[in-house]
Design a protein around this motif. Sequence first.
Motif, short mmCIF file in Angstrom:
data_model
loop_
_atom_site.label_atom_id
_atom_site.label_comp_id
_atom_site.label_asym_id
_atom_site.label_seq_id
_atom_site.Cartn_x
_atom_site.Cartn_y
_atom_site.Cartn_z
N GLU A 75 -5.03 -12.21 11.58
CA GLU A 75 -6.12 -11.28 11.28
C GLU A 75 -6.83 -11.70 9.99
O GLU A 75 -6.20 -11.87 8.94
N PRO A 76 -8.15 -11.84 10.01
CA PRO A 76 -8.88 -12.38 8.86
C PRO A 76 -8.68 -11.62 7.55
O PRO A 76 -8.68 -12.23 6.48
N GLU A 77 -8.52 -10.29 7.63
CA GLU A 77 -8.44 -9.51 6.40
C GLU A 77 -7.01 -9.28 5.92
O GLU A 77 -6.79 -8.72 4.84
N ALA A 78 -6.02 -9.70 6.69
CA ALA A 78 -4.64 -9.37 6.38
C ALA A 78 -4.16 -9.98 5.07
O ALA A 78 -3.50 -9.32 4.27
N ALA A 79 -4.49 -11.23 4.81
CA ALA A 79 -4.00 -11.90 3.60
C ALA A 79 -4.50 -11.18 2.34
O ALA A 79 -3.71 -10.92 1.42
N ALA A 80 -5.78 -10.86 2.29
CA ALA A 80 -6.34 -10.19 1.11
C ALA A 80 -5.75 -8.80 0.93
O ALA A 80 -5.42 -8.38 -0.19
N ARG A 81 -5.58 -8.07 2.02
CA ARG A 81 -4.99 -6.74 1.93
C ARG A 81 -3.54 -6.81 1.46
O ARG A 81 -3.11 -6.01 0.61
N LEU A 82 -2.81 -7.75 2.03
CA LEU A 82 -1.41 -7.87 1.66
C LEU A 82 -1.27 -8.22 0.18
O LEU A 82 -0.43 -7.67 -0.53
N HIS A 83 -2.13 -9.12 -0.28
CA HIS A 83 -2.06 -9.51 -1.70
C HIS A 83 -2.49 -8.36 -2.61
O HIS A 83 -1.98 -8.21 -3.72
#
Length: 279
Positions: A75-83
Amino acid sequence: MEFDNIDFVIIGAAKSATTWLQKQLQSDPSVYMPDQELHYFSREYSRGEDWYLSQFGEEASGRTIGEKSNSYLYEPEAAARLHRHLPQAKLIVQLRNPVERAYSNYCMLFRRGEVGGDIGNYIDPALGENTRFLGAGNFATHLQSYIDLFGREALLILFIEGVLDDPARQVSRARAHLGLPPRPLAQNGQEKVKDRTAPVVPARLRKHLARVKPITRPLRGTPAYQAIRKLIARETQYPQLTDELRKRLNDYYSPSIEALEQMSGQSLSRWYAPMERAG
């Protein structure tokens, strides 16, 4: 429970024995992981922080805490949200040959009756990039987003070959990355978590039987229920992955595999070899 209490996340990949890895970690009483995939940072972000944190029970207190959601890799937004919420988390990813992963994903959906029998319509790169089947296997691109945010040292890259060749070492590598002491492989260490050759009730018949599910649910597991299921369950006959389609997939994924070799520092020469014809 606070975000700061969560120590690690398995971010993928689907169809890569991540459930096996999860069960191995869960076998340690000092580790806590919810059984279900939460998909919070990918599909369920609108549910809010309280919902996510409530998925970790009181029994998680004082333990090494993590979760697994394979959708986080894609999912494109997952990395930024997780961080944003878990900058301290250590990350684990377990990958497999993307050609095998694409075919395995297709077979799973074919077994469920969600895709048709013309395999090329779904995984032939000559017909365009199907994000679900093909784009998901461009692992290096997906992982780069996590490396840019968390740093390379936070990410442990594992491969399914490690599960097949030396499962004890595979788990040891994961445990070392999480700062956990050595521990013997759990008894289910050699078992397959899922078996696509297991007989299933045909998808069309399952749709007709859906209306009687509430009636039959209390009977599940009983000898009578199992006897009836055995009569109607069939081994699924999957469409073949032809040599021509396999070659197109290998050519499509070759640049991504080369980038992943550089990123992981590990040879993936086996991924370039011809696959055995899948049944």
